[in-house]
Design an enzyme around this catalytic site. Structure first.
Site, PDB file in Angstrom:
ATOM      1  N   GLU A 181       5.580   3.265   4.574  1.00  0.00           N
ATOM      2  CA  GLU A 181       5.652   2.796   5.731  1.00  0.00           C
ATOM      3  C   GLU A 181       5.219   3.360   7.080  1.00  0.00           C
ATOM      4  O   GLU A 181       6.286   2.336   8.024  1.00  0.00           O
ATOM      5  CB  GLU A 181       7.006   2.523   6.002  1.00  0.00           C
ATOM      6  CG  GLU A 181       6.395   0.571   4.418  1.00  0.00           C
ATOM      7  CD  GLU A 181       7.892  -0.733   4.427  1.00  0.00           C
ATOM      8  OE1 GLU A 181       7.693  -1.731   3.942  1.00  0.00           O
ATOM      9  OE2 GLU A 181       8.900  -0.136   5.238  1.00  0.00           O
ATOM     10  N   GLU A 265       3.670  -3.200  -2.455  1.00  0.00           N
ATOM     11  CA  GLU A 265       4.846  -4.442  -2.318  1.00  0.00           C
ATOM     12  C   GLU A 265       4.394  -5.974  -2.193  1.00  0.00           C
ATOM     13  O   GLU A 265       4.479  -6.577  -1.209  1.00  0.00           O
ATOM     14  CB  GLU A 265       6.238  -4.067  -0.918  1.00  0.00           C
ATOM     15  CG  GLU A 265       6.166  -2.481  -0.908  1.00  0.00           C
ATOM     16  CD  GLU A 265       7.493  -2.931   0.144  1.00  0.00           C
ATOM     17  OE1 GLU A 265       7.377  -3.362   1.024  1.00  0.00           O
ATOM     18  OE2 GLU A 265       7.916  -1.511   0.482  1.00  0.00           O
TER      19      GLU A 265
END
Length: 618
Positions: A181, A265
């Site tokens: 991320e 995700e």
């Protein structure tokens, strides 16, 4: 004949449990994931071996297969394995990463590793070791040379453990994530040039390759953050995206106009903070969105398929505009399809039924649930005053309060104490409280400071020849966002009464609670003082259970020497998961620290159903 029989049995067992593994291939080619040269859709569920007792790994992985998944994804937390500077543990208990990967292979699962070195995951400091902050020349998550050197050591240590478990060497590991991320961090750190960010993320990718990773690499970001997060040579995958057209469009933009496409995700639940409501995601929306992935041939990773538990001091913290810190609760149930205790929820069954309609591989039966027991009330027969215990050690002396890090302590509590030879009164100001403190004057509790509630002041009246005690708790380091670089704990700013800074003669006492404290003979229990309670209890039949912490204040619990986590009356969590594998037939021990101790306790009870979304106490 006997030898032939033994050989046949070994072959049968080898086939069933993966002892004999044929070598397979996995690659990204022609815009697709390819397994043994044929396109494959990855149906992954995430669970973290660090959040599950090792004894339960196989049951949880069986649950994942029974939900219809063909892959398990797991973070690797740097600070879970470097237990102190230069001391590495990849072998004991739930740190045995090789065993977790091998069990996954035996259960017919491919494996995706997410080693960071930054993980986030609502884990303490996002996976970084706390002591990195003691290097004043280090800047984490940047191209800073000291930080890169530390990352290289970690990556080499980890890859040495797992490189022969890659699919290229006969193992089940098909992909490895580079960083994590990073696009969101780039977006929050616009003070750093994008080119510098890119130098750092490329360096992490190169470290993984140089250490021996030879399976495909990928990055994982919100697809609107690909500009900062993608790394040349790594497949971009999307977090939190359910619009499949948008996902494909943005992957194409950053991957030469082609796939494969993956939602790295997909959230069937969400994280939870102390003092806030327990988050839930409707089952119907989960099924609808997963079905769209299946129809549009989008690979996915369900984050979390099974959350597990933030045992000990492993939970991290977030923040927002209203709160300097939002500490994560002990449970990482996440409203996931497999509950914290490994149970099949209705969401699990709905996903299982959906997968049966779309996949062409067999989905095994749901494994038996681990037994649950309710124990008789546990009598607490010994108590000790934590303030008195703390002062049995030699203090660290300083003119000003020192941080946990300066005191070479990562977690737990520090008692800050000072004697006053002259009276003083007014408003106590500690703007740098990190994170929760109870204040005592001559042993009498006079206030609480709480970074989570933005409470940094309280009235105070210190008479002649009096002692001020401040017990400070680390609630977990921030794990996400630009503020991750500001993660010192303890008292990090001047202590003031009105405008007068209190300096000189500070005494600091270590209370790391890294081991269960030993209580001396006798009982000391002062209402309003932080108190340790101890008891023993007999178990005839072991099984999972939940400690009922309703009626308690705030603290931690040890069972048989294991810190099973924090509790706090503000909720939403009001029970603590106690795995049955950590109980033993016969005599067991429990120690509870209650920092508030507003009411003297005599026993602790258990229940068979967790309370994770109880009414928040005011």
């Amino acid at each position: 004949m006997k030898k032939i029989f033994i050989a046949i049995v070994f072959i049968i067992l080898g086939t069933q449990y993966g002892i004999c593994q044929s070598k397979h291939t996995f690659e990204i080619a022609n815009g697709a994931f390819q397994y043994d040269g044929k396109p494959v859709q990855i149906h992954s569920g995430e669970m973290h071996f660090a959040r599950i007792p090792k004894e339960y790994w196989r049951q949880r992985l069986k649950m994942l297969r029974a939900m219809g998944m063909n892959t398990v994804a797991t973070y690797v937390f740097w600070n879970h394995h470097e237990t102190s500077p230069g001391v590495w543990d990849f072998k004991t208990g739930n740190r045995d990463i090789r065993e977790f990967i091998k069990i996954a292979q035996q259960e017919g699962l491919m494996v995706i590793l997410r080693p960071g070195p930054y993980a986030c995951a609502e884990w303490e400091f996002g996976g970084y070791p706390w002591w990195l902050q003691n290097d004043k020349d280090m800047v984490i998550r940047s191209k800073n040379q000291n930080f890169l050197d530390s990352c290289r050591v970690y990556i080499n240590q980890l890859v040495n453990q797992v490189k022969d478990l890659q699919i290229t060497h006969g193992g089940p590991v098909i992909m490895v994530q580079a960083e994590n991320e990073f696009g969101s961090y780039v977006a929050q750190r616009k003070d750093v040039p994008l080119a510098d960010h890119k130098v750092y993320s490329a360096a992490i990718k190169d470290m993984l390759i140089n250490a021996g990773i030879d399976v495909p690499l990928f990055t994982s970001d919100g697809d609107w953050l690909f500009e900062g997060g993608t790394i040349k040579g790594a497949l971009p995958t999307a977090n939190g995206e359910t619009d499949t057209k948008n996902l494909k469009k943005l992957v194409n933009q950053y991957n030469n106009g082609k796939g494969p496409y993956m939602a790295a995700e997909y959230y069937p639940g969400w994280l939870d903070h102390w003092g806030e409501k327990f988050e839930k995601v409707p089952e119907a929306s989960v099924v609808k969105e997963l079905e769209q992935f299946l129809k549009d041939t989008i690979s996915f990773n369900i984050y979390m398929a099974h959350g597990g538990t933030n045992f000990g001091f492993t939970s991290g913290a977030n923040y927002d505009k209203e709160h300097q810190i939002e500490p994560d609760i002990t449970s990482y149930d996440y409203d996931a399809p497999i509950s914290e205790a490994g149970w099949a929820t209705s969401k699990f069954m709905a996903i299982r039924n959906l997968m049966k309609k779309y996949v062409n591989y067999p989905i095994p039966e749901v494994p038996a649930q681990i037994p649950v027991v309710q124990l008789p009330p546990i009598k607490l027969t010994k108590t000790a005053d934590l303030l008195e215990m703390a002062k049995n050690q030699e203090p660290v002396l300083s003119d000003t309060p020192q941080t946990f890090e300066s005191l070479k302590q990562g977690h737990g509590y520090v008692l800050y104490s000072r004697k006053f030879t002259q009276p003083i009164s007014g408003t106590l100001h500690i703007e740098g409280i990190r994170d929760y403190a109870t204040i005592y004057v001559n042993g009498e509790k006079v206030g609480e400071l709480n970074r989570q509630a933005n409470t940094f002041t309280c009235p105070i009246d210190i008479p002649f020849n009096a002692r001020l005690d401040i017990l400070v708790e680390n609630l977990g380091r921030i794990n996400y966002g630009g503020e991750i670089i500001h993660n010192l704990k303890g008292i990090i700013s001047p202590v003031k009464i009105d405008d007068h800074e209190i300096t000189g003669n500070w005494q600091m006492y270590h209370l790391p609670m890294d081991k269960v404290p030993a209580l001396a003979a006798g009982n000391t229990n002062t209402t309003g003082h932080p108190t340790l309670y101890e008891g023993t209890f007999n178990v005839n039949n072991t099984g999972d259970t939940f400690l009922n912490m309703q009626g308690w204040g705030k603290g931690i619990v040890f069972v048989n020497g294991i810190n099973i986590g924090r509790y706090w009356k503000i909720g939403p969590q009001q029970t603590l998961y106690l795995p049955g594998c950590w109980l033993k037939k016969g005599m067991n021990s429990i120690v509870v620290l209650d920092q508030l101790n507003s009411t003297k306790q005599t026993e602790i009870s258990t229940v068979t159903v967790p309370a994770l979304d109880a009414v928040i106490a005011k």
